[in-house]
Design a protein around this motif. Structure first.
Motif, PDB file in Angstrom:
ATOM      1  N   ALA A   1      38.570  43.530  64.498  1.00  0.00           N
ATOM      2  CA  ALA A   1      39.338  44.014  63.348  1.00  0.00           C
ATOM      3  C   ALA A   1      38.523  43.904  62.070  1.00  0.00           C
ATOM      4  CB  ALA A   1      40.639  43.226  63.218  1.00  0.00           C
ATOM      5  N   PHE A   2      37.748  42.835  61.942  1.00  0.00           N
ATOM      6  CA  PHE A   2      36.901  42.675  60.755  1.00  0.00           C
ATOM      7  C   PHE A   2      35.899  43.815  60.651  1.00  0.00           C
ATOM      8  CE2 PHE A   2      33.081  41.246  58.609  1.00  0.00           C
ATOM      9  CZ  PHE A   2      33.581  40.637  57.476  1.00  0.00           C
ATOM     10  N   VAL A   3      35.237  44.154  61.754  1.00  0.00           N
ATOM     11  CA  VAL A   3      34.246  45.238  61.741  1.00  0.00           C
ATOM     12  C   VAL A   3      34.917  46.559  61.409  1.00  0.00           C
ATOM     13  CG1 VAL A   3      32.598  46.536  63.140  1.00  0.00           C
ATOM     14  CG2 VAL A   3      32.696  44.039  63.323  1.00  0.00           C
ATOM     15  N   ARG A   4      36.110  46.801  61.968  1.00  0.00           N
ATOM     16  CA  ARG A   4      36.811  48.064  61.701  1.00  0.00           C
ATOM     17  C   ARG A   4      37.201  48.199  60.237  1.00  0.00           C
ATOM     18  NH1 ARG A   4      39.657  46.858  66.546  1.00  0.00           N
ATOM     19  NH2 ARG A   4      41.433  46.174  65.281  1.00  0.00           N
ATOM     20  N   THR A   5      37.495  47.098  59.582  1.00  0.00           N
ATOM     21  CA  THR A   5      37.943  47.145  58.188  1.00  0.00           C
ATOM     22  C   THR A   5      36.806  46.907  57.189  1.00  0.00           C
ATOM     23  OG1 THR A   5      38.551  44.795  58.334  1.00  0.00           O
ATOM     24  CG2 THR A   5      40.282  46.430  58.745  1.00  0.00           C
ATOM     25  N   HIS A   6      35.586  46.791  57.679  1.00  0.00           N
ATOM     26  CA  HIS A   6      34.428  46.590  56.790  1.00  0.00           C
ATOM     27  C   HIS A   6      33.319  47.560  57.178  1.00  0.00           C
ATOM     28  CE1 HIS A   6      36.663  42.865  56.162  1.00  0.00           C
ATOM     29  NE2 HIS A   6      35.984  42.699  55.048  1.00  0.00           N
ATOM     30  N   VAL A   7      33.675  48.859  57.140  1.00  0.00           N
ATOM     31  CA  VAL A   7      32.726  49.889  57.558  1.00  0.00           C
ATOM     32  C   VAL A   7      31.533  49.962  56.604  1.00  0.00           C
ATOM     33  CG1 VAL A   7      32.450  52.352  58.017  1.00  0.00           C
ATOM     34  CG2 VAL A   7      34.565  51.200  58.665  1.00  0.00           C
ATOM     35  N   LEU A   8      31.791  49.840  55.300  1.00  0.00           N
ATOM     36  CA  LEU A   8      30.691  49.898  54.335  1.00  0.00           C
ATOM     37  C   LEU A   8      29.689  48.777  54.570  1.00  0.00           C
ATOM     38  CD1 LEU A   8      32.327  50.878  50.930  1.00  0.00           C
ATOM     39  CD2 LEU A   8      30.643  52.166  52.227  1.00  0.00           C
TER      40      LEU A   8
END
Length: 265
Positions: A84-91
């Protein structure tokens, strides 16, 4: 005393560690983001600099990338739900995953600057407008550099200086497009596509924010008028009661009733 409660969940502990890490790295990563932008911009603005300076600036870019990569890995390891962290921190992922080569290097610069801006906006008032404003200026500045870097030595190019690039970037981002400057290379056209899409998104965000601000100001003004009218009505009621009491007092003193004036509309 001073110890964490035994009932603290693993998610709360992870959030605490993550928050501590972000607070500790906010200022250093902001400084590195600015250094990264300078290292990217300098060879394009001043292409005549010596090879030694070119190499030094490249090492600054590599060092900054390594710092952001380390920060991303640490924050992923501290996250309770890593996917979930990776999905919400694309930049954040783009800033780490994209290679340093053209034309994706400009996209990496944009990612790093936006991440630095996000960290800066945490400590400022009016975060949304600060974030959007700095992002818009950064995208304009970097797109002008990127298209100049791509077009400068191309046959038939009409964007040959950074001033041409910044002018083209401004009119393209504003979706005006006078046509006096335009990219002729594939890299330059890719920059143009990204800039048009980004420009539309940023202008839409700014327009929506301004409309929301006016709507909020209008509601606040209406509420203030309602409050003022309520206060005035209370004062008018009190004044009417006082006038009635004065009339009754005058009638008693005069010993006769006073003529009542005709009602007025």
């Amino acid at each position: 005393m001073g110890t964490q409660p035994a009932t603290m969940t693993s998610q709360e502990k992870a959030m605490t560690r993550s928050s501590r890490w972000e607070r500790a790295t906010d200022t250093p990563l902001l400084a590195l983001g600015i250094a990264f932008l300078i290292a990217y911009a300098t060879p394009i603005i001043a292409p005549e600099i010596s090879p030694g300076w070119h190499l030094f600036l490249e090492w600054i870019e590599i060092g900054t990338w390594a710092a952001f990569a380390t920060d991303f890995v640490v924050r992923v390891s501290l996250a309770e739900d890593r996917r979930a962290f990776v999905r919400t921190h694309v930049l954040d992922l783009l800033a780490v995953a994209l290679p340093l080569f053209r034309p994706l290097r400009a996209l990496r610069v944009v990612s790093v600057v936006i991440l630095s801006t996000r960290r800066l906006s945490k400590v400022l008032k009016n975060r949304v407008m600060t974030y959007v404003g700095i992002t818009a200026v950064s995208v304009w500045f970097i797109a002008g550099l990127a298209v100049t870097d791509a077009e400068r030595n191309a046959p038939g190019a009409n964007i040959v200086t950074v001033w041409d690039g910044w002018w083209w970037s401004f009119i393209t981002m504003a979706t005006v497009g006078f046509g006096d400057h335009f990219p002729v290379t594939i890299d330059g056209r890719l920059v143009a596509v990204g800039l048009v899409v980004t420009g539309i998104a940023l202008i839409g965000t700014i327009t929506a924010y301004i409309a929301s601000w006016f709507a909020t100001a209008s509601r606040e003004a209406e509420e203030a008028i309602k409050v003022e009218l309520g206060v005035n009505e209370d004062k008018l009621d009190a004044l009417t009661v006082e006038i009635g009491e004065l009339k009754a007092l005058v009638e008693r003193l005069a010993g006769r009733p006073l003529p009542v004036p005709p009602p007025t509309d």
